[in-house]
Design a protein around this motif. Structure first.
Motif, PDB file in Angstrom:
ATOM      1  N   TYR A   1      16.740 -15.894   6.418  1.00  0.00           N
ATOM      2  CA  TYR A   1      16.199 -14.756   7.159  1.00  0.00           C
ATOM      3  C   TYR A   1      14.747 -15.005   7.560  1.00  0.00           C
ATOM      4  O   TYR A   1      13.880 -15.195   6.703  1.00  0.00           O
ATOM      5  N   LEU A   2      14.489 -14.979   8.863  1.00  0.00           N
ATOM      6  CA  LEU A   2      13.143 -15.165   9.407  1.00  0.00           C
ATOM      7  C   LEU A   2      12.622 -13.829   9.916  1.00  0.00           C
ATOM      8  O   LEU A   2      13.262 -13.180  10.748  1.00  0.00           O
ATOM      9  N   SER A   3      11.483 -13.417   9.413  1.00  0.00           N
ATOM     10  CA  SER A   3      10.831 -12.205   9.903  1.00  0.00           C
ATOM     11  C   SER A   3       9.407 -12.549  10.316  1.00  0.00           C
ATOM     12  O   SER A   3       8.756 -13.384   9.683  1.00  0.00           O
ATOM     13  N   SER A   4       8.932 -11.915  11.374  1.00  0.00           N
ATOM     14  CA  SER A   4       7.591 -12.199  11.868  1.00  0.00           C
ATOM     15  C   SER A   4       7.049 -10.980  12.606  1.00  0.00           C
ATOM     16  O   SER A   4       7.809 -10.145  13.110  1.00  0.00           O
ATOM     17  N   ARG A   5       5.740 -10.889  12.618  1.00  0.00           N
ATOM     18  CA  ARG A   5       5.051  -9.876  13.409  1.00  0.00           C
ATOM     19  C   ARG A   5       3.826 -10.542  14.018  1.00  0.00           C
ATOM     20  O   ARG A   5       2.840 -10.805  13.339  1.00  0.00           O
ATOM     21  N   ILE A   6       3.896 -10.827  15.307  1.00  0.00           N
ATOM     22  CA  ILE A   6       2.746 -11.402  15.998  1.00  0.00           C
ATOM     23  C   ILE A   6       1.773 -10.277  16.280  1.00  0.00           C
ATOM     24  O   ILE A   6       2.112  -9.311  16.972  1.00  0.00           O
TER      25      ILE A   6
ATOM     26  N   THR B   1      20.370 -16.608  15.066  1.00  0.00           N
ATOM     27  CA  THR B   1      20.828 -15.456  15.836  1.00  0.00           C
ATOM     28  C   THR B   1      19.724 -14.401  15.808  1.00  0.00           C
ATOM     29  O   THR B   1      19.341 -13.922  14.731  1.00  0.00           O
ATOM     30  N   ILE B   2      19.196 -14.052  16.978  1.00  0.00           N
ATOM     31  CA  ILE B   2      18.087 -13.106  17.071  1.00  0.00           C
ATOM     32  C   ILE B   2      18.596 -11.691  16.796  1.00  0.00           C
ATOM     33  O   ILE B   2      19.615 -11.266  17.354  1.00  0.00           O
ATOM     34  N   ASP B   3      17.861 -10.974  15.952  1.00  0.00           N
ATOM     35  CA  ASP B   3      18.288  -9.650  15.507  1.00  0.00           C
ATOM     36  C   ASP B   3      17.241  -8.597  15.847  1.00  0.00           C
ATOM     37  O   ASP B   3      17.051  -7.639  15.098  1.00  0.00           O
TER      38      ASP B   3
ATOM     39  N   ALA C   1      15.346 -12.855  12.856  1.00  0.00           N
ATOM     40  CA  ALA C   1      16.452 -13.740  13.215  1.00  0.00           C
ATOM     41  C   ALA C   1      17.092 -14.281  11.948  1.00  0.00           C
ATOM     42  O   ALA C   1      16.446 -14.378  10.896  1.00  0.00           O
ATOM     43  N   VAL C   2      18.366 -14.642  12.060  1.00  0.00           N
ATOM     44  CA  VAL C   2      19.136 -15.153  10.925  1.00  0.00           C
ATOM     45  C   VAL C   2      19.639 -16.550  11.263  1.00  0.00           C
ATOM     46  O   VAL C   2      20.193 -16.780  12.355  1.00  0.00           O
ATOM     47  N   ASN C   3      19.436 -17.468  10.342  1.00  0.00           N
ATOM     48  CA  ASN C   3      19.922 -18.838  10.498  1.00  0.00           C
ATOM     49  C   ASN C   3      21.374 -18.889  10.035  1.00  0.00           C
ATOM     50  O   ASN C   3      21.660 -18.857   8.837  1.00  0.00           O
ATOM     51  N   SER C   4      22.318 -18.951  10.975  1.00  0.00           N
ATOM     52  CA  SER C   4      23.741 -18.920  10.635  1.00  0.00           C
ATOM     53  C   SER C   4      24.151 -20.153   9.834  1.00  0.00           C
ATOM     54  O   SER C   4      24.987 -20.057   8.928  1.00  0.00           O
ATOM     55  N   SER C   5      23.563 -21.305  10.145  1.00  0.00           N
ATOM     56  CA  SER C   5      23.890 -22.518   9.382  1.00  0.00           C
ATOM     57  C   SER C   5      23.434 -22.377   7.936  1.00  0.00           C
ATOM     58  O   SER C   5      24.162 -22.739   6.998  1.00  0.00           O
ATOM     59  N   GLU C   6      22.234 -21.823   7.744  1.00  0.00           N
ATOM     60  CA  GLU C   6      21.718 -21.642   6.394  1.00  0.00           C
ATOM     61  C   GLU C   6      22.518 -20.581   5.642  1.00  0.00           C
ATOM     62  O   GLU C   6      22.695 -20.676   4.425  1.00  0.00           O
ATOM     63  N   THR C   7      23.018 -19.569   6.356  1.00  0.00           N
ATOM     64  CA  THR C   7      23.851 -18.550   5.717  1.00  0.00           C
ATOM     65  C   THR C   7      25.110 -19.163   5.128  1.00  0.00           C
ATOM     66  O   THR C   7      25.502 -18.861   3.998  1.00  0.00           O
ATOM     67  N   GLN C   8      25.767 -20.052   5.882  1.00  0.00           N
ATOM     68  CA  GLN C   8      26.955 -20.731   5.374  1.00  0.00           C
ATOM     69  C   GLN C   8      26.606 -21.612   4.174  1.00  0.00           C
ATOM     70  O   GLN C   8      27.340 -21.658   3.183  1.00  0.00           O
ATOM     71  N   HIS C   9      25.470 -22.289   4.265  1.00  0.00           N
ATOM     72  CA  HIS C   9      25.051 -23.155   3.168  1.00  0.00           C
ATOM     73  C   HIS C   9      24.757 -22.332   1.920  1.00  0.00           C
ATOM     74  O   HIS C   9      25.122 -22.730   0.800  1.00  0.00           O
TER      75      HIS C   9
END
Length: 280
Positions: free
Chosen positions: A163-168, A196-198, A229-237
């Motif tokens: 899970y990637l979170s950011s606030r510019i 996948t952008i959320d 955004a969520v890394n789908s590859s990392e979610t499976q891993h």
């Protein structure tokens, strides 16, 4: 106590203890990162009150390490590609937190490698607006406009497992001519295609390792850009790691039950002998 120890199968006890601890440690090491987005600071603001002439500004946020982040601001002239515009600049940062200037000795401005001078950094002075009080850091420098701020933790970007979170933070610009501001989230070694952008708004441009949003800087009220955004590859891993972790914890639990039974066995056999004695 001596009689109790003599009734134990010491080799079996040691083996079961090692299996319990070893398998539990392996299961712990394989456990996935806690799911969900990590919080990022919401009060940070940037005010560029003085700078060399610039046609474009790049405000880039990069997650680093487990909980760290970097924010880089670069100004380019866009007029004379062979000449890097230099001059004094001042950046005010509201609620900087644990961030500090960390620009490298050399950076790239207008596609040219230039030497970056160490800025002067005044961490906090008080800013009062109405009833609110904010801590403001003043950063000043002279030369090519290249600023980098680093946070060991609680910065404007966080990568928590998949899970990637950011606030510019919003960037207020005081320049005679309105520059074009490109805001960017840079992923380093990660690939944007895996995410996948959320959140909204969607990026105006994407490269293999960055998303970008472009807009004029002189808006009536610049807004922070929240991103998730969520890394789908990392979610499976992580799902696979959670499965393996559960297996190791399960075996460690079985070994622990056997260890407890082995430690209790001498007491049980003693009670059985007492119950079989005449008159018991």
């Amino acid at each position: 106590m001596r009689n109790y120890v003599s009734r134990l199968h010491l080799v079996l006890v040691v083996i079961l203890a090692l299996l319990t601890v070893g398998l539990a440690l392996v299961g712990w090491s394989l456990r996935p990162a806690s799911g969900g987005y990590s919080p990022v600071p919401i009060g940070m603001e940037l005010s560029l009150t003085a700078s060399p002439h610039a046609r474009t500004l790049l405000e880039s946020v990069t997650p680093s390490g487990e909980d760290g982040a970097m924010l880089t601001i670069v100004a380019t002239s866009g007029d004379l590609p062979d000449v890097v515009t230099e001059g004094p600049w001042t950046l005010l940062v509201t609620d900087l937190g644990s961030g500090v200037p960390c620009a490298p000795s050399y950076g790239t401005v207008d596609q040219k490698r230039v030497r970056i001078e160490r800025p002067h950094f005044q961490r906090h002075f008080t800013s009062r607006i109405g009833a609110s009080v904010s801590h403001v850091a003043r950063i000043t420098g002279n030369g090519p406009f290249f600023i980098r701020l680093c946070w060991p933790s609680k910065g404007p970007a966080a990568l928590n497992g998949a899970y990637l979170s950011s606030r510019i933070p919003p960037l207020y610009v005081d320049m005679p001519k309105e520059p074009v501001v490109t805001r960017q989230i840079h992923l380093g070694s990660f690939d944007t295609a895996d995410f996948t952008i959320d959140s909204l708004p969607q990026p105006t441009n994407a490269s293999p390792n960055a998303w970008q949003w472009t807009a004029p800087a002189k808006l009536a009220s610049p807004q922070a850009l929240a991103f998730a955004a969520v890394n789908s590859s990392e979610t499976q891993h992580e799902t696979y790691k959670a499965f393996l972790s559960g297996i190791f914890f399960g075996i460690a639990g079985g070994a622990l039950v056997s260890l407890i039974a082995e430690l209790v066995a001498p007491f049980r056999s003693r009670q059985e002998r007492r119950s079989s004695e005449p008159g018991s």
